[in-house]
Design a protein around this motif. Structure first.
Motif, short mmCIF file in Angstrom:
data_model
loop_
_atom_site.label_atom_id
_atom_site.label_comp_id
_atom_site.label_asym_id
_atom_site.label_seq_id
_atom_site.Cartn_x
_atom_site.Cartn_y
_atom_site.Cartn_z
N ARG A 39 41.92 61.00 47.88
CA ARG A 39 40.90 61.77 48.61
C ARG A 39 39.64 60.94 48.82
NH1 ARG A 39 41.17 67.64 45.58
NH2 ARG A 39 43.09 68.33 46.59
N VAL A 43 37.74 59.67 52.36
CA VAL A 43 36.32 59.85 52.70
C VAL A 43 35.65 58.51 52.98
CG1 VAL A 43 34.08 60.50 51.73
CG2 VAL A 43 36.02 62.06 51.53
N SER A 189 26.61 70.93 44.68
CA SER A 189 25.33 70.87 45.41
C SER A 189 24.20 70.48 44.47
CB SER A 189 25.03 72.21 46.08
OG SER A 189 25.07 73.25 45.11
N ALA A 221 37.93 68.93 45.05
CA ALA A 221 37.60 69.09 46.47
C ALA A 221 36.10 69.18 46.77
CB ALA A 221 38.32 70.32 47.00
N SER A 222 35.42 70.10 46.10
CA SER A 222 33.99 70.29 46.43
C SER A 222 33.15 69.10 45.99
CB SER A 222 33.47 71.57 45.76
OG SER A 222 33.65 71.49 44.35
N ARG A 225 33.34 66.29 48.49
CA ARG A 225 32.45 66.63 49.60
C ARG A 225 31.01 66.23 49.28
NH1 ARG A 225 32.47 72.78 51.32
NH2 ARG A 225 34.44 72.28 52.34
N ARG A 228 30.65 62.63 49.92
CA ARG A 228 30.58 62.41 51.36
C ARG A 228 29.19 62.76 51.90
NH1 ARG A 228 33.21 66.77 55.01
NH2 ARG A 228 31.22 67.67 54.40
N ASP A 229 28.63 63.86 51.42
CA ASP A 229 27.31 64.27 51.89
C ASP A 229 26.23 63.28 51.47
OD1 ASP A 229 28.54 66.42 53.05
OD2 ASP A 229 27.87 67.90 51.57
#
Ligand code: ZN
Length: 276
Positions: A39, A43, A189, A221-222, A225, A228-229
Protein backbone atom coordinates in the motif's frame (compact mmCIF):
# COMPACT_ATOMS: atom_id res chain seq x y z
CA UNK A 1 12.43 12.29 4.53
CA UNK A 2 10.05 9.32 4.53
CA UNK A 3 11.48 6.25 6.24
CA UNK A 4 9.77 2.94 6.88
CA UNK A 5 11.23 0.31 9.18
CA UNK A 6 10.01 -3.11 8.06
CA UNK A 7 10.47 -4.76 11.43
CA UNK A 8 7.75 -7.35 10.79
CA UNK A 9 8.24 -10.38 13.07
CA UNK A 10 11.81 -9.52 14.08
CA UNK A 11 11.02 -6.88 16.72
CA UNK A 12 8.76 -9.28 18.61
CA UNK A 13 11.17 -12.23 18.37
CA UNK A 14 13.81 -9.88 19.80
CA UNK A 15 11.62 -9.70 22.92
CA UNK A 16 11.73 -13.51 23.14
CA UNK A 17 11.68 -16.32 20.59
CA UNK A 18 8.65 -17.76 22.45
CA UNK A 19 6.53 -15.18 20.60
CA UNK A 20 6.93 -17.29 17.45
CA UNK A 21 4.41 -19.62 19.10
CA UNK A 22 1.72 -16.91 18.91
CA UNK A 23 0.20 -16.92 15.40
CA UNK A 24 -2.02 -13.95 16.27
CA UNK A 25 0.92 -11.76 17.26
CA UNK A 26 2.98 -12.94 14.29
CA UNK A 27 0.09 -12.06 11.97
CA UNK A 28 -0.10 -8.57 13.52
CA UNK A 29 3.52 -8.11 12.52
CA UNK A 30 3.21 -9.79 9.12
CA UNK A 31 0.57 -7.23 8.12
CA UNK A 32 3.50 -4.87 7.47
CA UNK A 33 5.23 -6.76 4.66
CA UNK A 34 2.09 -8.52 3.41
CA UNK A 35 -0.26 -5.53 3.16
CA UNK A 36 1.28 -2.33 4.54
CA UNK A 37 4.36 -2.10 2.32
CA UNK A 38 2.49 -2.73 -0.97
CA UNK A 39 0.00 0.00 0.00
CA UNK A 40 2.76 2.41 0.95
CA UNK A 41 4.56 1.67 -2.34
CA UNK A 42 1.39 2.46 -4.24
CA UNK A 43 1.05 5.83 -2.51
CA UNK A 44 4.72 6.68 -3.06
CA UNK A 45 4.38 5.83 -6.74
CA UNK A 46 1.20 7.90 -7.11
CA UNK A 47 2.80 10.87 -5.34
CA UNK A 48 6.10 10.38 -7.19
CA UNK A 49 8.40 10.49 -4.15
CA UNK A 50 11.32 8.32 -3.09
CA UNK A 51 11.47 6.79 0.38
CA UNK A 52 13.97 4.83 2.46
CA UNK A 53 13.07 1.42 3.88
CA UNK A 54 15.19 0.14 6.77
CA UNK A 55 15.15 -3.65 6.65
CA UNK A 56 16.33 -6.16 9.29
CA UNK A 57 18.15 -9.17 7.83
CA UNK A 58 15.42 -11.47 9.13
CA UNK A 59 12.80 -9.52 7.14
CA UNK A 60 14.99 -9.72 4.02
CA UNK A 61 15.19 -13.50 4.47
CA UNK A 62 11.46 -13.92 5.03
CA UNK A 63 10.22 -11.51 2.32
CA UNK A 64 12.93 -11.39 -0.38
CA UNK A 65 10.56 -10.62 -3.27
CA UNK A 66 9.10 -7.64 -1.44
CA UNK A 67 12.52 -6.19 -0.64
CA UNK A 68 13.63 -6.60 -4.26
CA UNK A 69 10.44 -4.87 -5.35
CA UNK A 70 11.23 -1.86 -3.14
CA UNK A 71 14.53 -1.45 -4.97
CA UNK A 72 12.89 -2.07 -8.36
CA UNK A 73 10.44 0.74 -7.66
CA UNK A 74 13.30 3.18 -7.14
CA UNK A 75 13.42 3.39 -3.37
CA UNK A 76 16.33 2.93 -1.02
CA UNK A 77 16.94 0.02 1.36
CA UNK A 78 18.96 0.68 4.50
CA UNK A 79 20.47 -1.71 7.04
CA UNK A 80 18.44 -2.21 10.23
CA UNK A 81 20.35 -4.95 12.09
CA UNK A 82 19.73 -8.63 11.46
CA UNK A 83 17.66 -9.69 14.47
CA UNK A 84 16.31 -6.34 15.71
CA UNK A 85 17.86 -6.97 19.10
CA UNK A 86 18.84 -3.67 20.74
CA UNK A 87 22.61 -3.07 20.51
CA UNK A 88 22.49 -1.74 24.07
CA UNK A 89 21.66 -5.26 25.22
CA UNK A 90 24.46 -6.88 23.21
CA UNK A 91 28.21 -7.08 23.73
CA UNK A 92 30.32 -5.26 21.14
CA UNK A 93 31.16 -8.63 19.56
CA UNK A 94 27.48 -9.61 19.39
CA UNK A 95 26.55 -6.24 17.91
CA UNK A 96 29.21 -6.59 15.21
CA UNK A 97 28.09 -10.16 14.39
CA UNK A 98 24.45 -9.09 14.14
CA UNK A 99 25.45 -6.16 11.92
CA UNK A 100 27.37 -8.54 9.66
CA UNK A 101 24.47 -11.00 9.41
CA UNK A 102 22.16 -8.16 8.41
CA UNK A 103 24.63 -7.09 5.70
CA UNK A 104 24.88 -10.65 4.42
CA UNK A 105 21.09 -11.04 4.23
CA UNK A 106 20.82 -7.88 2.11
CA UNK A 107 23.85 -8.90 0.06
CA UNK A 108 22.12 -12.15 -0.91
CA UNK A 109 19.44 -9.95 -2.54
CA UNK A 110 22.14 -7.96 -4.34
CA UNK A 111 21.62 -4.95 -2.05
CA UNK A 112 24.54 -2.89 -0.72
CA UNK A 113 23.00 -0.47 1.78
CA UNK A 114 24.52 2.98 2.22
CA UNK A 115 23.04 3.63 5.63
CA UNK A 116 22.08 2.14 8.94
CA UNK A 117 19.49 2.61 11.63
CA UNK A 118 19.90 0.68 14.88
CA UNK A 119 17.06 -1.44 16.21
CA UNK A 120 14.99 0.79 18.52
CA UNK A 121 17.58 3.57 17.87
CA UNK A 122 19.34 1.81 20.76
CA UNK A 123 22.85 2.51 19.49
CA UNK A 124 25.91 2.08 21.69
CA UNK A 125 28.84 4.50 21.74
CA UNK A 126 30.56 2.04 19.38
CA UNK A 127 27.72 1.74 16.86
CA UNK A 128 28.71 4.65 14.61
CA UNK A 129 32.27 3.30 14.29
CA UNK A 130 30.95 -0.19 13.54
CA UNK A 131 28.68 1.28 10.85
CA UNK A 132 31.67 3.06 9.26
CA UNK A 133 33.65 -0.19 9.44
CA UNK A 134 30.91 -1.86 7.36
CA UNK A 135 31.05 0.93 4.79
CA UNK A 136 28.01 2.90 5.89
CA UNK A 137 27.83 6.49 4.70
CA UNK A 138 25.02 7.61 7.01
CA UNK A 139 23.13 6.49 10.10
CA UNK A 140 19.84 7.58 11.67
CA UNK A 141 20.04 7.13 15.44
CA UNK A 142 20.90 10.29 17.37
CA UNK A 143 18.49 13.01 18.43
CA UNK A 144 20.84 15.90 19.19
CA UNK A 145 19.86 17.94 16.13
CA UNK A 146 17.05 18.23 13.60
CA UNK A 147 19.44 18.82 10.72
CA UNK A 148 21.92 16.27 9.43
CA UNK A 149 25.52 16.59 10.59
CA UNK A 150 28.83 14.84 10.08
CA UNK A 151 30.03 12.66 12.94
CA UNK A 152 33.72 11.81 13.37
CA UNK A 153 33.86 8.27 14.75
CA UNK A 154 37.61 7.83 15.05
CA UNK A 155 37.58 5.35 12.17
CA UNK A 156 36.08 7.78 9.65
CA UNK A 157 33.09 10.04 9.30
CA UNK A 158 29.41 9.22 8.97
CA UNK A 159 26.47 11.51 8.29
CA UNK A 160 23.92 11.45 11.09
CA UNK A 161 20.34 11.91 9.90
CA UNK A 162 18.57 12.48 13.23
CA UNK A 163 15.21 10.85 14.00
CA UNK A 164 12.86 11.89 16.81
CA UNK A 165 10.00 10.29 18.73
CA UNK A 166 7.52 12.95 17.62
CA UNK A 167 8.10 11.93 13.96
CA UNK A 168 7.59 8.24 14.73
CA UNK A 169 4.31 6.32 14.51
CA UNK A 170 4.84 4.25 17.69
CA UNK A 171 3.63 7.03 20.03
CA UNK A 172 0.53 7.32 17.82
CA UNK A 173 -0.37 3.77 16.91
CA UNK A 174 1.54 1.13 18.90
CA UNK A 175 -0.94 -1.05 20.73
CA UNK A 176 -0.18 -4.52 22.07
CA UNK A 177 -0.70 -6.17 25.44
CA UNK A 178 2.09 -8.73 25.25
CA UNK A 179 4.75 -7.64 24.66
CA UNK A 180 3.58 -4.29 25.95
CA UNK A 181 4.72 -1.82 23.28
CA UNK A 182 2.11 0.80 24.18
CA UNK A 183 -1.64 1.31 24.31
CA UNK A 184 -1.97 3.91 21.61
CA UNK A 185 -4.63 4.24 18.95
CA UNK A 186 -5.10 7.88 17.94
CA UNK A 187 -6.97 9.15 14.91
CA UNK A 188 -4.57 9.39 11.95
CA UNK A 189 -5.74 12.99 11.56
CA UNK A 190 -4.16 13.62 14.97
CA UNK A 191 -0.90 11.96 13.89
CA UNK A 192 -0.94 14.03 10.71
CA UNK A 193 -1.47 17.16 12.81
CA UNK A 194 1.60 16.37 14.94
CA UNK A 195 3.78 15.75 11.87
CA UNK A 196 2.39 18.60 9.77
CA UNK A 197 2.75 21.24 12.49
CA UNK A 198 6.33 20.16 13.10
CA UNK A 199 7.15 20.14 9.38
CA UNK A 200 5.56 23.56 8.95
CA UNK A 201 7.63 25.05 11.80
CA UNK A 202 10.80 23.33 10.58
CA UNK A 203 10.58 25.29 7.34
CA UNK A 204 11.65 28.35 9.37
CA UNK A 205 14.85 26.59 10.42
CA UNK A 206 15.80 24.67 7.31
CA UNK A 207 15.46 21.47 9.29
CA UNK A 208 14.81 17.89 8.18
CA UNK A 209 11.79 15.95 9.38
CA UNK A 210 12.56 12.23 9.27
CA UNK A 211 9.22 10.46 9.37
CA UNK A 212 9.85 7.07 10.97
CA UNK A 213 6.89 4.82 10.21
CA UNK A 214 6.42 1.08 10.56
CA UNK A 215 4.32 -0.71 7.93
CA UNK A 216 2.70 -3.01 10.51
CA UNK A 217 1.33 0.17 12.13
CA UNK A 218 1.17 2.79 9.38
CA UNK A 219 0.13 0.34 6.65
CA UNK A 220 -3.47 0.41 7.95
CA UNK A 221 -5.84 2.11 5.52
CA UNK A 222 -6.54 5.41 7.29
CA UNK A 223 -2.91 5.71 8.35
CA UNK A 224 -1.55 5.31 4.82
CA UNK A 225 -3.91 8.11 3.88
CA UNK A 226 -2.35 10.32 6.60
CA UNK A 227 1.09 9.75 5.07
CA UNK A 228 -0.26 10.57 1.63
CA UNK A 229 -1.80 13.77 3.00
CA UNK A 230 1.50 14.75 4.62
CA UNK A 231 3.28 14.33 1.27
CA UNK A 232 0.64 16.45 -0.49
CA UNK A 233 0.80 19.14 2.18
CA UNK A 234 4.58 19.34 1.83
CA UNK A 235 4.30 19.56 -1.93
CA UNK A 236 1.66 22.30 -1.75
CA UNK A 237 3.93 24.46 0.42
CA UNK A 238 6.39 24.45 -2.44
CA UNK A 239 9.56 24.82 -0.37
CA UNK A 240 9.88 21.28 1.04
CA UNK A 241 12.02 18.65 -0.68
CA UNK A 242 11.22 14.96 -0.10
CA UNK A 243 14.56 13.16 -0.25
CA UNK A 244 15.83 9.64 0.24
CA UNK A 245 18.34 9.18 3.06
CA UNK A 246 21.21 8.91 0.56
CA UNK A 247 20.17 12.13 -1.16
CA UNK A 248 20.07 13.93 2.18
CA UNK A 249 23.44 12.45 3.19
CA UNK A 250 24.96 13.56 -0.13
CA UNK A 251 23.66 17.07 0.38
CA UNK A 252 25.09 17.11 3.89
CA UNK A 253 28.52 15.90 2.70
CA UNK A 254 28.79 18.63 0.07
CA UNK A 255 27.45 21.42 2.30
CA UNK A 256 30.40 23.59 3.41
CA UNK A 257 28.34 24.88 6.35
CA UNK A 258 27.50 21.40 7.67
CA UNK A 259 28.04 20.92 11.38
CA UNK A 260 30.81 18.48 12.35
CA UNK A 261 30.84 16.68 15.67
CA UNK A 262 32.92 14.14 17.51
CA UNK A 263 31.45 10.97 18.95
CA UNK A 264 32.24 11.72 22.60
CA UNK A 265 31.06 9.19 25.18
CA UNK A 266 30.00 10.76 28.47
CA UNK A 267 32.26 9.72 31.34
CA UNK A 268 30.54 9.92 34.69
CA UNK A 269 32.20 10.42 38.08
CA UNK A 270 30.72 7.76 40.43
CA UNK A 271 31.34 10.12 43.33
CA UNK A 272 28.85 12.51 41.75
CA UNK A 273 26.41 9.80 40.63
CA UNK A 274 26.78 6.90 43.10
CA UNK A 275 23.78 4.96 41.75
CA UNK A 276 24.60 2.49 38.96
ZN1 ZN B 1 12.89 -1.28 13.81
Amino acid sequence: MLTFDIDAESCMLAEGRRYAQQPGLMSHQAFGPKVGVPRILRVLRAEDVRATFFVPGLTAERYPDLIRRIIDEGHEVGHHSHSHRAPLELSEGEERLDFERGMEALDRLGIRPRGHRSALWAATWETAAIAVEFGMDYESNMMDNDRPYVLETGGGTIVEVPPHWSWDDFPQYAYLWDPDVGKNVVAPSQALKVWAEELDAMREWGAALVLNAHPFLSGRASRVRAIRDLIRLARDWGDVAVLSASELADRARTDPAIERRNNDPIHVDPNVYPHE
